[in-house]
Design an enzyme around this catalytic site. Structure first.
Site, PDB file in Angstrom:
ATOM      1  N   ALA A 238       3.136   5.628   2.825  1.00 41.23           N
ATOM      2  CA  ALA A 238       3.880   4.374   2.924  1.00 41.23           C
ATOM      3  C   ALA A 238       5.341   4.666   2.608  1.00 41.23           C
ATOM      4  O   ALA A 238       5.669   5.734   2.099  1.00 41.23           O
ATOM      5  CB  ALA A 238       3.301   3.365   1.949  1.00 41.23           C
ATOM      6  N   LYS A 239       6.197   3.717   2.927  1.00 40.65           N
ATOM      7  CA  LYS A 239       7.638   3.883   2.640  1.00 40.65           C
ATOM      8  C   LYS A 239       7.847   4.195   1.164  1.00 40.65           C
ATOM      9  O   LYS A 239       8.730   4.931   0.787  1.00 40.65           O
ATOM     10  CB  LYS A 239       8.388   2.587   3.002  1.00 40.65           C
ATOM     11  CG  LYS A 239       8.573   2.422   4.498  1.00 40.65           C
ATOM     12  CD  LYS A 239      10.064   2.494   4.862  1.00 40.65           C
ATOM     13  CE  LYS A 239      10.262   2.783   6.340  1.00 40.65           C
ATOM     14  NZ  LYS A 239       9.887   1.647   7.180  1.00 40.65           N
TER      15      LYS A 239
END
Ligand code: GLU
Length: 320
Positions: A254-255
């Site tokens: 994920a970011k």
């Protein structure tokens, strides 16, 4: 290494929606090395048609990170080239032309369905987030009063079965009319769909080999179909869909995952050769024990795509 007779041309096609992710860095390295390994041409193409998702400044940040990894381009936004422009937002006339060709052949129609209407009548949601369009507007009179700014869809002929051989994953086949249906070429807000712009650009830029993430495997048949309909059937590239890069525990990157972007690793003091070496070994681009490598070392030692890793690759725990 390339089996066809075309000169080898590969492209890396990032969407400037944030910093360069390790997964994208890997596809960049793999496609770059594939061209460099046999004296081919490397292309950088910025895919920024979906303007609401574009993060200002991120195209420049991605370019900086790629240069830091040692990847340079023969053709691209800064380098120019015979197929310029290499930024999709500057290519709308080219996409307009392609769409006009399909319209003239009676292969498109206007669709003013809302997402909710499509969801109500669609059969069970298909592969991931995709929904098979039930064809509601296919038979509606074209001069009807439209409920909203319409999208333009491709009229996918019955029994459209597209086959191709992925260099890493082997034979693939998709019945596009059944598993996707009439897909969108241009959205109601005027934004061209990814499927159209990629098919047009890969054909016009004469890309011989596409290397990209396995999450796009399901898009390939649509792109081949569009190339054939547009008269580019002889330019269909060969495809290699590489696995995803995941967090050390196997979760999606994920970011917010630490160590998920090239910039973050660089700012932490990790050397480019360490990043390149780990990516190249982890993903099976080269044989032997993990060691630091430059991008051109990878090109020199590159094994054929048929032998690359197929499963998701967890990033080293110490990058977290
Ligand atoms: N621009 C797409 C992305 O960043 C990749 C397109 C492709 O490689 O076909 O997800």
């Amino acid at each position: 290494m390339h089996s066809g007779s075309r000169p080898l041309r590969t492209r890396f096609a990032p969407s400037p929606t944030g910093d360069l992710h390790l997964g994208s860095a890997w596809t960049a390295l793999a496609s770059w090395a594939l061209a460099r390994a046999s004296g081919g041409i490397t292309i950088l193409r910025v895919e920024d048609v979906d303007t609401p998702r574009v993060v200002p400044g991120s195209a420049a940040r991605i370019a900086t990170d790629l240069a830091w990894l040692g990847l340079e381009w023969d053709e691209g936004p800064d380098e120019g080239g015979t197929h310029a422009p290499y930024i999709q937002s500057a290519r709308s006339e080219i996409y307009d032309d392609a769409l006009r060709k399909l319209e003239a052949a009676g292969l498109t129609y206007l669709c003013d369905c809302s997402r909710a209407e499509i969801a109500r009548v669609a059969s069970a949601p298909h592969a991931g987030e995709e929904m098979v369009y039930p064809g509601t507007c296919r038979h509606s009179p074209p001069d009807r009063e439209l409920k909203r700014a319409p999208a333009i869809r491709l009229r996918v002929p019955d029994h459209t079965r597209i086959s191709f051989v992925d260099r890493l994953r082997g034979p693939n086949e998709q019945h596009v009319d059944v598993s996707v249906g009439d897909f969108v070429l241009r959205r109601g807000d005027g934004v061209y769909a990814y499927q159209l712009v990629v098919a047009v650009d890969d054909a016009l830029m004469n890309v011989s080999d596409v290397v990209r993430g396995v999450d796009l495997l399901g898009s390939t048949a649509r792109q081949i179909l569009l190339m054939r309909m547009l008269g580019f059937g002889d330019r269909v590239p060969s495809y290699t869909h590489v696995p995803l890069v995941v967090a050390p525990g196997g979760e999606r990157l994920a970011k917010r995952t630490q160590g998920a972007t090239v910039r973050e690793l660089r700012e932490r003091g990790v050397q480019a050769e360490e990043v390149v070496g780990h990516l190249a070994h982890g993903l099976g681009l080269v044989k032997g024990r993990a060691r630091d490598m430059t991008a051109s070392d990878v090109a020199k030692a590159l094994v054929p795509p048929e032998e690359w890793r197929k499963d998701a690759w967890p990033i080293p725990a110490h990058w977290q």
